[in-house]
Design a protein around this motif. Sequence first.
Motif, PDB file in Angstrom:
ATOM      1  N   GLU A 167       0.849  -1.182   0.000  1.00  5.61           N
ATOM      2  CA  GLU A 167       0.000   0.000   0.000  1.00  5.61           C
ATOM      3  C   GLU A 167       0.889   1.237   0.000  1.00  5.61           C
ATOM      4  OE1 GLU A 167      -3.934   1.930   2.062  1.00  5.61           O
ATOM      5  OE2 GLU A 167      -2.815   0.449   3.241  1.00  5.61           O
ATOM      6  N   CYS A 168       0.690   2.115  -0.974  1.00  5.77           N
ATOM      7  CA  CYS A 168       1.405   3.389  -0.990  1.00  5.77           C
ATOM      8  C   CYS A 168       0.820   4.288   0.099  1.00  5.77           C
ATOM      9  CB  CYS A 168       1.255   4.069  -2.341  1.00  5.77           C
ATOM     10  SG  CYS A 168       2.002   3.182  -3.704  1.00  5.77           S
ATOM     11  N   VAL A 169       1.685   4.916   0.868  1.00 11.54           N
ATOM     12  CA  VAL A 169       1.256   5.780   1.965  1.00 11.54           C
ATOM     13  C   VAL A 169       1.800   7.182   1.719  1.00 11.54           C
ATOM     14  CG1 VAL A 169       1.335   6.173   4.454  1.00 11.54           C
ATOM     15  CG2 VAL A 169       1.180   3.825   3.572  1.00 11.54           C
ATOM     16  N   ALA A 170       0.905   8.163   1.706  1.00 12.07           N
ATOM     17  CA  ALA A 170       1.309   9.545   1.482  1.00 12.07           C
ATOM     18  C   ALA A 170       2.000  10.107   2.714  1.00 12.07           C
ATOM     19  CB  ALA A 170       0.086  10.391   1.132  1.00 12.07           C
ATOM     20  N   ALA A 171       2.730  11.200   2.539  1.00 12.58           N
ATOM     21  CA  ALA A 171       3.421  11.842   3.661  1.00 12.58           C
ATOM     22  C   ALA A 171       2.430  12.307   4.721  1.00 12.58           C
ATOM     23  CB  ALA A 171       4.256  13.004   3.144  1.00 12.58           C
TER      24      ALA A 171
ATOM     25  N   THR B  19      -8.119   1.784  -1.054  1.00 12.17           N
ATOM     26  CA  THR B  19      -8.606   2.159  -2.387  1.00 12.17           C
ATOM     27  C   THR B  19      -7.823   1.448  -3.482  1.00 12.17           C
ATOM     28  OG1 THR B  19      -9.236   4.336  -1.554  1.00 12.17           O
ATOM     29  CG2 THR B  19      -9.109   4.078  -3.935  1.00 12.17           C
ATOM     30  N   LEU B  20      -6.492   1.508  -3.421  1.00 10.23           N
ATOM     31  CA  LEU B  20      -5.660   0.933  -4.483  1.00 10.23           C
ATOM     32  C   LEU B  20      -4.390   0.356  -3.875  1.00 10.23           C
ATOM     33  CD1 LEU B  20      -4.846   0.525  -7.471  1.00 10.23           C
ATOM     34  CD2 LEU B  20      -4.054   2.887  -7.500  1.00 10.23           C
ATOM     35  N   TRP B  21      -4.236  -0.949  -4.015  1.00 12.41           N
ATOM     36  CA  TRP B  21      -3.013  -1.627  -3.584  1.00 12.41           C
ATOM     37  C   TRP B  21      -2.310  -2.188  -4.812  1.00 12.41           C
ATOM     38  CZ3 TRP B  21      -5.267  -5.178   0.864  1.00 12.41           C
ATOM     39  CH2 TRP B  21      -5.508  -4.390   1.997  1.00 12.41           C
ATOM     40  N   PHE B  22      -0.996  -2.452  -4.643  1.00 15.51           N
ATOM     41  CA  PHE B  22      -0.195  -3.069  -5.699  1.00 15.51           C
ATOM     42  C   PHE B  22       0.270  -4.460  -5.290  1.00 15.51           C
ATOM     43  CE2 PHE B  22       0.514   1.461  -6.508  1.00 15.51           C
ATOM     44  CZ  PHE B  22       0.294   1.520  -7.870  1.00 15.51           C
ATOM     45  N   SER B  23       0.294  -5.351  -6.248  1.00 15.53           N
ATOM     46  CA  SER B  23       1.016  -6.606  -6.112  1.00 15.53           C
ATOM     47  C   SER B  23       2.186  -6.552  -7.086  1.00 15.53           C
ATOM     48  CB  SER B  23       0.110  -7.791  -6.450  1.00 15.53           C
ATOM     49  OG  SER B  23       0.835  -9.003  -6.444  1.00 15.53           O
ATOM     50  N   PHE B  24       3.385  -6.766  -6.567  1.00 19.89           N
ATOM     51  CA  PHE B  24       4.610  -6.719  -7.366  1.00 19.89           C
ATOM     52  C   PHE B  24       5.195  -8.121  -7.363  1.00 19.89           C
ATOM     53  CE2 PHE B  24       9.193  -5.555  -7.844  1.00 19.89           C
ATOM     54  CZ  PHE B  24       9.093  -4.905  -9.072  1.00 19.89           C
ATOM     55  N   VAL B  25       5.160  -8.790  -8.505  1.00 20.04           N
ATOM     56  CA  VAL B  25       5.509 -10.198  -8.605  1.00 20.04           C
ATOM     57  C   VAL B  25       6.831 -10.358  -9.341  1.00 20.04           C
ATOM     58  CG1 VAL B  25       4.750 -12.485  -9.358  1.00 20.04           C
ATOM     59  CG2 VAL B  25       3.060 -10.782  -8.648  1.00 20.04           C
ATOM     60  N   VAL B  26       7.791 -10.993  -8.684  1.00 21.75           N
ATOM     61  CA  VAL B  26       9.134 -11.137  -9.242  1.00 21.75           C
ATOM     62  C   VAL B  26       9.345 -12.571  -9.695  1.00 21.75           C
ATOM     63  CG1 VAL B  26      11.592 -10.801  -8.828  1.00 21.75           C
ATOM     64  CG2 VAL B  26       9.918  -9.385  -7.612  1.00 21.75           C
ATOM     65  N   ARG B  27       9.709 -12.726 -10.958  1.00 20.11           N
ATOM     66  CA  ARG B  27       9.999 -14.033 -11.534  1.00 20.11           C
ATOM     67  C   ARG B  27      11.486 -14.135 -11.856  1.00 20.11           C
ATOM     68  NH1 ARG B  27       4.880 -13.104 -15.519  1.00 20.11           N
ATOM     69  NH2 ARG B  27       5.867 -11.063 -15.582  1.00 20.11           N
TER      70      ARG B  27
ATOM     71  N   ASP C 272     -12.763   4.937 -13.066  1.00 18.36           N
ATOM     72  CA  ASP C 272     -13.754   5.892 -12.563  1.00 18.36           C
ATOM     73  C   ASP C 272     -14.741   5.233 -11.599  1.00 18.36           C
ATOM     74  OD1 ASP C 272     -14.741   4.557 -15.036  1.00 18.36           O
ATOM     75  OD2 ASP C 272     -16.579   5.683 -14.600  1.00 18.36           O
ATOM     76  N   LEU C 273     -14.912   3.911 -11.722  1.00 19.43           N
ATOM     77  CA  LEU C 273     -15.802   3.190 -10.813  1.00 19.43           C
ATOM     78  C   LEU C 273     -15.180   3.042  -9.429  1.00 19.43           C
ATOM     79  CD1 LEU C 273     -16.901   0.250 -13.164  1.00 19.43           C
ATOM     80  CD2 LEU C 273     -18.224   2.322 -12.619  1.00 19.43           C
ATOM     81  N   PHE C 274     -13.889   2.727  -9.405  1.00 17.49           N
ATOM     82  CA  PHE C 274     -13.228   2.344  -8.156  1.00 17.49           C
ATOM     83  C   PHE C 274     -12.433   3.472  -7.502  1.00 17.49           C
ATOM     84  CE2 PHE C 274     -13.770  -1.723 -10.369  1.00 17.49           C
ATOM     85  CZ  PHE C 274     -14.315  -2.508  -9.352  1.00 17.49           C
ATOM     86  N   LEU C 275     -12.294   4.612  -8.156  1.00 16.05           N
ATOM     87  CA  LEU C 275     -11.487   5.698  -7.609  1.00 16.05           C
ATOM     88  C   LEU C 275     -12.327   6.969  -7.481  1.00 16.05           C
ATOM     89  CD1 LEU C 275      -8.167   5.166  -9.615  1.00 16.05           C
ATOM     90  CD2 LEU C 275      -8.839   4.155  -7.430  1.00 16.05           C
TER      91      LEU C 275
ATOM     92  N   ALA D  61      -3.949   9.185  -4.295  1.00 12.59           N
ATOM     93  CA  ALA D  61      -3.129  10.021  -5.174  1.00 12.59           C
ATOM     94  C   ALA D  61      -1.691   9.527  -5.218  1.00 12.59           C
ATOM     95  CB  ALA D  61      -3.184  11.474  -4.701  1.00 12.59           C
ATOM     96  N   ALA D  62      -1.161   9.103  -4.059  1.00  9.51           N
ATOM     97  CA  ALA D  62       0.203   8.579  -4.016  1.00  9.51           C
ATOM     98  C   ALA D  62       0.322   7.301  -4.837  1.00  9.51           C
ATOM     99  CB  ALA D  62       0.627   8.333  -2.570  1.00  9.51           C
ATOM    100  N   ALA D  63      -0.701   6.452  -4.781  1.00  8.81           N
ATOM    101  CA  ALA D  63      -0.681   5.204  -5.543  1.00  8.81           C
ATOM    102  C   ALA D  63      -0.738   5.473  -7.042  1.00  8.81           C
ATOM    103  CB  ALA D  63      -1.841   4.310  -5.115  1.00  8.81           C
ATOM    104  N   LEU D  64      -1.549   6.421  -7.461  1.00  6.60           N
ATOM    105  CA  LEU D  64      -1.641   6.735  -8.889  1.00  6.60           C
ATOM    106  C   LEU D  64      -0.334   7.320  -9.409  1.00  6.60           C
ATOM    107  CD1 LEU D  64      -5.258   8.183  -9.016  1.00  6.60           C
ATOM    108  CD2 LEU D  64      -4.456   6.029 -10.019  1.00  6.60           C
ATOM    109  N   ALA D  65       0.321   8.135  -8.596  1.00  5.47           N
ATOM    110  CA  ALA D  65       1.628   8.676  -8.997  1.00  5.47           C
ATOM    111  C   ALA D  65       2.658   7.543  -9.100  1.00  5.47           C
ATOM    112  CB  ALA D  65       2.088   9.729  -7.994  1.00  5.47           C
ATOM    113  N   ALA D  66       2.599   6.598  -8.168  1.00  3.25           N
ATOM    114  CA  ALA D  66       3.515   5.455  -8.209  1.00  3.25           C
ATOM    115  C   ALA D  66       3.254   4.596  -9.444  1.00  3.25           C
ATOM    116  CB  ALA D  66       3.371   4.622  -6.935  1.00  3.25           C
ATOM    117  N   LEU D  67       1.979   4.444  -9.815  1.00  2.00           N
ATOM    118  CA  LEU D  67       1.648   3.679 -11.017  1.00  2.00           C
ATOM    119  C   LEU D  67       2.247   4.333 -12.257  1.00  2.00           C
ATOM    120  CD1 LEU D  67       0.138   1.402 -12.440  1.00  2.00           C
ATOM    121  CD2 LEU D  67      -1.926   2.826 -12.383  1.00  2.00           C
TER     122      LEU D  67
END
Length: 345
Positions: free
Chosen positions: A64-68, A114-122, A102-105, A77-83
């Motif tokens: 989860e991206c966490v803003a200052a 609101t928005l989490w990331f999964s980062f998968v390393v292969r 627009d449905l989920f944000l 907003a922090a998550a969208l900038a990270a994306l």
Amino acid sequence: MAIGLEHRADEVVEVVADLLGPAGTRGLAEPPLWRSDVADDHSPVEYSVAFEEDGSHTLRMLIECVAAAPGPRQNMAAALAALDRLAERYPLATDKFDEVRDLFLPEDPQGVFTLWFSFVVRSEGPPMVKVYLNPEVRGQAKADSLVRTALSRLGFTGSFDWVLAHQPRPGSTLDRFSFFALDLEDTASARVKLYQSHFAATAAEAQSAAGAADAADTARVAEFTALVGGPGPFLRRPLVSSHTFLASDSARPKGYSLYVPVRDYVRDDAVALDRTRRALRSFGVDTAALERAVRAVTDRPLAEGVGLLAHVSLRMGPPRPGVTVYLSAEAYEVNRPSRARVGAA
């Protein structure tokens, strides 16, 4: 190093530090900057190791991206900038996300995230990025209509009704949509995944949900549930189902996964690890990498806490069948062993 991905270590550390933002540089002697729901102790990151049927392993981090100055809108907003930064670094396909964002944000997001990331390393190729969206972001009462609309926009007309027809308890608020997830890649195996939490469910009710997918073996679902979680009913954290839709799908989901919150149904992590070993071995998985992964996360005696092993999931059907073990970072706190009777070892 624990699962043979040491050659990706520098890259992973750099990307994860960027995603975590200010939360990643905060001292562990201080309380969490944001009470993230990613982990029990509010750490904004969780690890998991996927054990594939072909014997390979992948490392995943849920972040989860966490803003200052954190808050629901600020973290979004922090998550969208990270994306945006991830899209500059990797060849992400955001077309599906753009169809439903627009449905989920909304301007005033509700719920625990609101928005989490999964980062998968292969071992080879670029990491896979997945986004988790909250079906209850506009309130629990609007979750069904939001999910139905999202699936329809993505070309899976009729899928919502198919899943609904296999809910364990039709019309009950005990079965709730908890995540809507998208793989951000342009491949035939890119998934849309719909998750349901089954509160106070039995193993038989989890089998009912599994019946929505062609590839699900309901007998294996029952066996896995019993090995990891015990007989049920599961009155603490709920069992979670997910249905996988692929670009070639019609209404029916192609894959099914069941997530058992093992930490709520054992005394301590020693018991949790023993149950997880047994489950992996029953499906022909070598447990050596699991042992290494656990020791890479912690060196404490496993009997002195509970929650390090958070969930164990069984994945059936395309594109990647196997078993996944989810590990808490325990960055801020170790939960004491349970004193309640939570099932036999």
